[in-house]
Design a protein around this motif. Structure first.
Motif, mmCIF file in Angstrom:
data_model
loop_
_atom_site.group_PDB
_atom_site.id
_atom_site.type_symbol
_atom_site.label_atom_id
_atom_site.label_comp_id
_atom_site.label_asym_id
_atom_site.label_seq_id
_atom_site.Cartn_x
_atom_site.Cartn_y
_atom_site.Cartn_z
ATOM 1 N N THR A 16 0.813 -1.205 0.000
ATOM 2 C CA THR A 16 0.000 0.000 0.000
ATOM 3 C C THR A 16 0.853 1.264 0.000
ATOM 4 O O THR A 16 0.355 2.335 -0.211
ATOM 5 C CB THR A 16 -0.918 0.047 1.223
ATOM 6 O OG1 THR A 16 -0.112 -0.071 2.383
ATOM 7 C CG2 THR A 16 -1.935 -1.082 1.184
ATOM 8 N N LYS A 120 -7.832 -0.114 -10.175
ATOM 9 C CA LYS A 120 -9.286 0.046 -10.214
ATOM 10 C C LYS A 120 -10.002 -0.685 -9.089
ATOM 11 O O LYS A 120 -10.944 -0.177 -8.507
ATOM 12 C CB LYS A 120 -9.835 -0.498 -11.534
ATOM 13 C CG LYS A 120 -9.833 0.489 -12.646
ATOM 14 C CD LYS A 120 -10.204 -0.159 -13.941
ATOM 15 C CE LYS A 120 -11.687 -0.141 -14.210
ATOM 16 N NZ LYS A 120 -11.980 -0.421 -15.628
ATOM 17 N N ARG A 122 -8.495 -2.582 -6.425
ATOM 18 C CA ARG A 122 -7.883 -2.737 -5.096
ATOM 19 C C ARG A 122 -7.287 -1.429 -4.571
ATOM 20 O O ARG A 122 -6.536 -1.438 -3.600
ATOM 21 C CB ARG A 122 -6.830 -3.854 -5.140
ATOM 22 C CG ARG A 122 -7.441 -5.246 -5.179
ATOM 23 C CD ARG A 122 -6.386 -6.338 -5.168
ATOM 24 N NE ARG A 122 -5.694 -6.401 -6.441
ATOM 25 C CZ ARG A 122 -6.158 -7.038 -7.521
ATOM 26 N NH1 ARG A 122 -7.296 -7.691 -7.465
ATOM 27 N NH2 ARG A 122 -5.489 -7.053 -8.643
ATOM 28 N N LYS A 123 -7.590 -0.338 -5.257
ATOM 29 C CA LYS A 123 -7.148 1.002 -4.829
ATOM 30 C C LYS A 123 -5.632 1.069 -4.630
ATOM 31 O O LYS A 123 -5.146 1.756 -3.724
ATOM 32 C CB LYS A 123 -7.871 1.420 -3.544
ATOM 33 C CG LYS A 123 -9.387 1.410 -3.669
ATOM 34 C CD LYS A 123 -10.061 1.908 -2.414
ATOM 35 C CE LYS A 123 -11.573 1.812 -2.572
ATOM 36 N NZ LYS A 123 -12.325 2.312 -1.448
ATOM 37 N N GLU A 124 -4.884 0.336 -5.458
ATOM 38 C CA GLU A 124 -3.417 0.346 -5.327
ATOM 39 C C GLU A 124 -2.845 1.539 -6.104
ATOM 40 O O GLU A 124 -2.235 1.385 -7.165
ATOM 41 C CB GLU A 124 -2.847 -0.983 -5.847
ATOM 42 C CG GLU A 124 -3.289 -2.158 -4.984
ATOM 43 C CD GLU A 124 -2.872 -3.514 -5.557
ATOM 44 O OE1 GLU A 124 -2.963 -4.501 -4.822
ATOM 45 O OE2 GLU A 124 -2.466 -3.591 -6.724
ATOM 46 N N THR A 125 -3.031 2.723 -5.540
ATOM 47 C CA THR A 125 -2.628 3.934 -6.264
ATOM 48 C C THR A 125 -1.111 4.029 -6.436
ATOM 49 O O THR A 125 -0.635 4.798 -7.257
ATOM 50 C CB THR A 125 -3.137 5.203 -5.546
ATOM 51 O OG1 THR A 125 -2.767 5.114 -4.172
ATOM 52 C CG2 THR A 125 -4.636 5.339 -5.649
ATOM 53 N N GLU A 160 -17.038 7.385 -7.851
ATOM 54 C CA GLU A 160 -15.786 8.044 -7.463
ATOM 55 C C GLU A 160 -15.667 8.149 -5.941
ATOM 56 O O GLU A 160 -14.589 7.961 -5.384
ATOM 57 C CB GLU A 160 -15.673 9.426 -8.121
ATOM 58 C CG GLU A 160 -14.291 10.035 -7.905
ATOM 59 C CD GLU A 160 -13.973 11.187 -8.834
ATOM 60 O OE1 GLU A 160 -14.670 11.365 -9.849
ATOM 61 O OE2 GLU A 160 -13.014 11.909 -8.544
ATOM 62 N N ARG A 163 -14.698 4.643 -4.766
ATOM 63 C CA ARG A 163 -13.300 4.283 -5.077
ATOM 64 C C ARG A 163 -12.313 5.224 -4.414
ATOM 65 O O ARG A 163 -11.187 4.859 -4.119
ATOM 66 C CB ARG A 163 -13.126 4.284 -6.599
ATOM 67 C CG ARG A 163 -11.810 3.725 -7.064
ATOM 68 C CD ARG A 163 -11.818 3.488 -8.567
ATOM 69 N NE ARG A 163 -12.648 2.353 -8.937
ATOM 70 C CZ ARG A 163 -13.052 2.080 -10.178
ATOM 71 N NH1 ARG A 163 -12.698 2.866 -11.161
ATOM 72 N NH2 ARG A 163 -13.787 1.024 -10.422
ATOM 73 N N GLY A 164 -12.724 6.459 -4.242
ATOM 74 C CA GLY A 164 -11.839 7.446 -3.614
ATOM 75 C C GLY A 164 -11.047 8.256 -4.614
ATOM 76 O O GLY A 164 -10.400 9.238 -4.255
ATOM 77 N N GLN A 167 -9.498 6.784 -11.718
ATOM 78 C CA GLN A 167 -8.241 6.266 -12.270
ATOM 79 C C GLN A 167 -7.839 6.976 -13.571
ATOM 80 O O GLN A 167 -6.651 7.150 -13.840
ATOM 81 C CB GLN A 167 -8.312 4.747 -12.485
ATOM 82 C CG GLN A 167 -9.223 4.250 -13.583
ATOM 83 C CD GLN A 167 -10.677 4.151 -13.140
ATOM 84 O OE1 GLN A 167 -11.022 4.507 -12.012
ATOM 85 N NE2 GLN A 167 -11.528 3.680 -14.028
#
Ligand SMILES: [Zn+2]
Ligand SMILES: [Zn+2]
Length: 263
Positions: A16, A120, A122-125, A160, A163-164, A167
């Motif tokens: 993360t 998208k 797993r929110k792995e920004t 949005e 998801r936060g 993408q």
């Protein structure tokens, strides 16, 4: 657009932790690399120091299907070494694109698919940093977005919030960050909360997207500007076409597209 430089420490710290750090954080990042070796997002092994990518190990990076010329000038799909002249792209014949040129960076297979899905679903920004490196690896994107106004394909506000982040806006921010002449403008909004398109065929996708997008209230387009729509993946082109139709009606004469993945 605001780029998220924060270091998130929820869940596994190796997965993360943001890979996209401002210069001040680089020293701290090196220390964290020692304390928590970065894991490859494709195979879970530690990422070796020689890898071009922060979260893809060297063996897995060889599985990245980077798209190079020759490829379709409209959607970016590669012609796999065959000459581009006189070749019809199967994606574009059926898509009847409302946009001009298009480019994609990587095929949606192996680590490329894993990057998009990680972002998208797993929110792995932190994969944003490796997306930037993929864009740079082909050398075809920085010049392509020169002087362009980048328009992210919008998510519905509900999605949005869930998801936060969007993408496509994140990807547009990466491209604008690499070329100071490009800017990002959220000129489109998603006004209909459409169902997921994953299991829909081409005609169903088109119907699903009818009246889904609109120009952001209070915004207008400059017919002299070059606009580039940005999305995470080119699948059938239905989403990009729905957005392009709205932008064309609003006066966009020069309108191209960029996606990170294709397929
Ligand atoms: Zn690996
Ligand atoms: Zn094509």
């Amino acid at each position: 657009m605001a780029v998220n430089f924060s270091i998130t420490m929820t869940g596994s710290p190796t997965r993360t932790r943001s890979g996209w750090l401002p210069p001040m954080a680089e020293a701290g990042s090196a220390l964290l690399d020692v304390l928590y070796p970065r894991c490859c997002l494709a195979c879970d092994d530690p990422v070796d120091g020689n890898s071009t990518y922060r979260f893809i190990c060297t063996p897995c990076s060889r599985q990245l299907a980077l798209i190079r010329d020759p490829c379709c000038g409209t959607c970016g799909y590669p012609f796999f070494g065959r000459m581009a002249e006189n070749r019809a792209c199967p994606h574009c014949v059926e898509c009847q694109p409302r946009f001009g040129e298009g480019r994609a960076a990587v095929l949606m297979q192996g680590p490329g698919r894993r990057m998009v899905h990680g972002l998208k679903y797993r929110k792995e920004t932190h994969v944003a940093e490796d997306m930037r490196r993929v864009f740079l690896a082909t050398g075809r994107f920085v010049p392509f977005v020169r002087d362009a106004v980048l328009i992210p394909v919008p998510l519905h506000p509900r999605k949005e919030r869930e998801r936060g982040f969007n993408q496509s806006a994140l990807i547009a921010g990466i491209l604008a960050g690499e070329n100071g002449t490009a800017s990002v403008r959220n000129l489109l909004v998603r006004v209909r909360d459409t169902e997921t398109q994953t299991h829909l065929d081409r005609a169903q996708r088109r119907d699903n997207l009818k009246n889904a997008f609109a120009i952001t209230p209070g915004c207008s387009l400059n017919p002299k500007s070059r606009y580039v729509l940005v999305d995470d993946v080119f699948t059938t082109g239905a989403t990009l076409n729905a957005c392009a139709t709205v932008l064309r009606k609003a006066g966009a004469s020069s309108l191209d597209v960029v996606t990170f993945g294709h397929g």
